[in-house]
Design a protein around this motif. Structure first.
Motif, PDB file in Angstrom:
ATOM      1  N   VAL A  28       0.854  -1.187   0.000  1.00  0.00           N
ATOM      2  CA  VAL A  28       0.000   0.000   0.000  1.00  0.00           C
ATOM      3  C   VAL A  28       0.890   1.236   0.000  1.00  0.00           C
ATOM      4  CG1 VAL A  28      -1.764   1.260   1.297  1.00  0.00           C
ATOM      5  CG2 VAL A  28      -1.834  -1.246   1.204  1.00  0.00           C
ATOM      6  N   HIS A  29       0.594   2.159  -0.920  1.00  0.00           N
ATOM      7  CA  HIS A  29       1.343   3.407  -1.068  1.00  0.00           C
ATOM      8  C   HIS A  29       0.405   4.608  -0.946  1.00  0.00           C
ATOM      9  CE1 HIS A  29       5.031   1.667  -3.059  1.00  0.00           C
ATOM     10  NE2 HIS A  29       4.176   0.714  -3.366  1.00  0.00           N
ATOM     11  N   GLY A 145       2.639  -1.695   4.123  1.00  0.00           N
ATOM     12  CA  GLY A 145       2.906  -0.424   3.455  1.00  0.00           C
ATOM     13  C   GLY A 145       4.325  -0.360   2.916  1.00  0.00           C
ATOM     14  N   HIS A 146       4.567   0.667   2.110  1.00  0.00           N
ATOM     15  CA  HIS A 146       5.891   0.872   1.516  1.00  0.00           C
ATOM     16  C   HIS A 146       6.967   1.018   2.598  1.00  0.00           C
ATOM     17  CE1 HIS A 146       8.219   3.212  -1.841  1.00  0.00           C
ATOM     18  NE2 HIS A 146       8.819   2.119  -1.489  1.00  0.00           N
ATOM     19  N   CYS A 157       5.044   6.481   4.071  1.00  0.00           N
ATOM     20  CA  CYS A 157       4.239   5.907   2.991  1.00  0.00           C
ATOM     21  C   CYS A 157       3.590   4.599   3.439  1.00  0.00           C
ATOM     22  CB  CYS A 157       5.108   5.669   1.754  1.00  0.00           C
ATOM     23  SG  CYS A 157       4.167   5.133   0.314  1.00  0.00           S
ATOM     24  N   PRO A 158       2.305   4.518   3.480  1.00  0.00           N
ATOM     25  CA  PRO A 158       1.300   5.338   2.817  1.00  0.00           C
ATOM     26  C   PRO A 158       0.742   6.490   3.649  1.00  0.00           C
ATOM     27  CG  PRO A 158       0.205   3.433   3.719  1.00  0.00           C
ATOM     28  CD  PRO A 158       1.678   3.297   4.048  1.00  0.00           C
ATOM     29  N   TYR A 161      -3.568   5.070   7.080  1.00  0.00           N
ATOM     30  CA  TYR A 161      -4.318   4.051   6.344  1.00  0.00           C
ATOM     31  C   TYR A 161      -5.086   3.241   7.391  1.00  0.00           C
ATOM     32  CZ  TYR A 161      -5.747   0.588   2.999  1.00  0.00           C
ATOM     33  OH  TYR A 161      -6.536  -0.205   2.201  1.00  0.00           O
ATOM     34  N   TRP A 163      -5.657   0.380   8.667  1.00  0.00           N
ATOM     35  CA  TRP A 163      -5.199  -1.009   8.683  1.00  0.00           C
ATOM     36  C   TRP A 163      -6.148  -1.935   9.435  1.00  0.00           C
ATOM     37  CZ3 TRP A 163      -1.727  -2.064   5.210  1.00  0.00           C
ATOM     38  CH2 TRP A 163      -0.776  -1.092   4.847  1.00  0.00           C
TER      39      TRP A 163
END
Length: 176
Positions: A28-29, A145-146, A157-158, A161, A163
Motif C-alpha cells: 500500500v502506497h 505499506g511501503h 508511505c502510505p 491508512y 489497517w
C-alpha cells in the motif's frame, strides 16, 4: 487489464514476467501529491516509476501495469527494513502495489470514504487472484505499506491508512 473496473493507462515502467517470481505481498502506497488517479497515470507514463494501480479520492481506479508484470514502484530495500525483504532480490518482483491519491506531500491525508471502500475491495480481489495472504505481512506474504521495505526514505508511505478496518473487512468477507 486485470481489474475490470479500472481505467487502463499503461506505463512502460515494469519488469516483464517478474523473472519467474510470483507476488506474495501487496504493498500500500500514498502518492504524496497529485489530485487524481488519472494525473498519477500520466506521471507513470512519463517518469521512471509506476505501481500496478492508483485509487483516486473519487474512487476511480487506474491500472498502469499488468499484475503478471512487476511494476517499478517500491524502489530499494533500506536499513531497518522488515526481516523478510532482501537486498539480493528486487522486491518489485514479489509484490503488487496500489497507490492512493493523497494531495499532501507528506501523505497526511486520510482516505475518502469511497477511496477506502474501493481500496478494501481491490485488495481483496488481488489477494484472491494471487493467493496473497489476507493479513498483516510476514515472511510468508501478506499486506503492508511501503515503509516495510524502505523505512529510511518512505517511512511516511502510505501515511494514515485504516489497517485495522482493512483486516476486519478481509476477515469478515472470508466468513460471509
Amino acid at each position: 487489464m486485470d481489474e475490470p473496473n479500472a481505467l487502463w493507462m499503461p506505463s512502460p515502467n515494469f519488469f516483464p514476467g517478474r523473472s519467474g517470481q510470483v507476488p506474495r505481498w501487496l504493498i500500500v502506497h500514498g502518492t504524496a501529491g497529485f489530485e487524481s488517479a488519472q494525473a498519477v497515470g500520466v506521471f507513470f507514463q512519463t517518469m521512471e516509476v509506476a505501481t500496478h494501480y492508483t485509487i483516486g479520492r473519487d474512487g476511480v481506479i487506474v491500472q498502469s501495469v499488468r499484475e503478471s508484470d512487476a511494476a517499478w514502484g517500491n524502489g530499494g530495500v533500506t536499513e531497518g527494513h522488515d526481516p523478510w525483504w532482501s537486498r539480493d532480490l528486487n522486491p518489485n518482483l514479489l509484490t503488487i502495489s496500489i497507490e492512493h491519491v493523497k494531495p499532501s506531500r507528506d501523505n497526511s491525508d486520510d482516505l475518502t470514504e469511497i477511496q477506502r471502500a474501493i481500496s478494501f475491495q481491490l485488495i481483496k480481489r488481488i489477494c484472491t487472484r494471487h493467493a496473497i495472504p489476507q493479513r498483516r505481512a510476514d515472511a510468508d506474504g501478506g499486506i503492508t505499506g511501503h515503509f516495510s521495505m524502505d523505512p529510511v526514505n518512505r517511512h511516511f508511505c502510505p501515511g494514515p491508512y485504516p489497517w485495522e478496518d482493512l483486516f476486519r473487512y478481509l476477515n469478515q468477507s472470508r466468513h460471509t
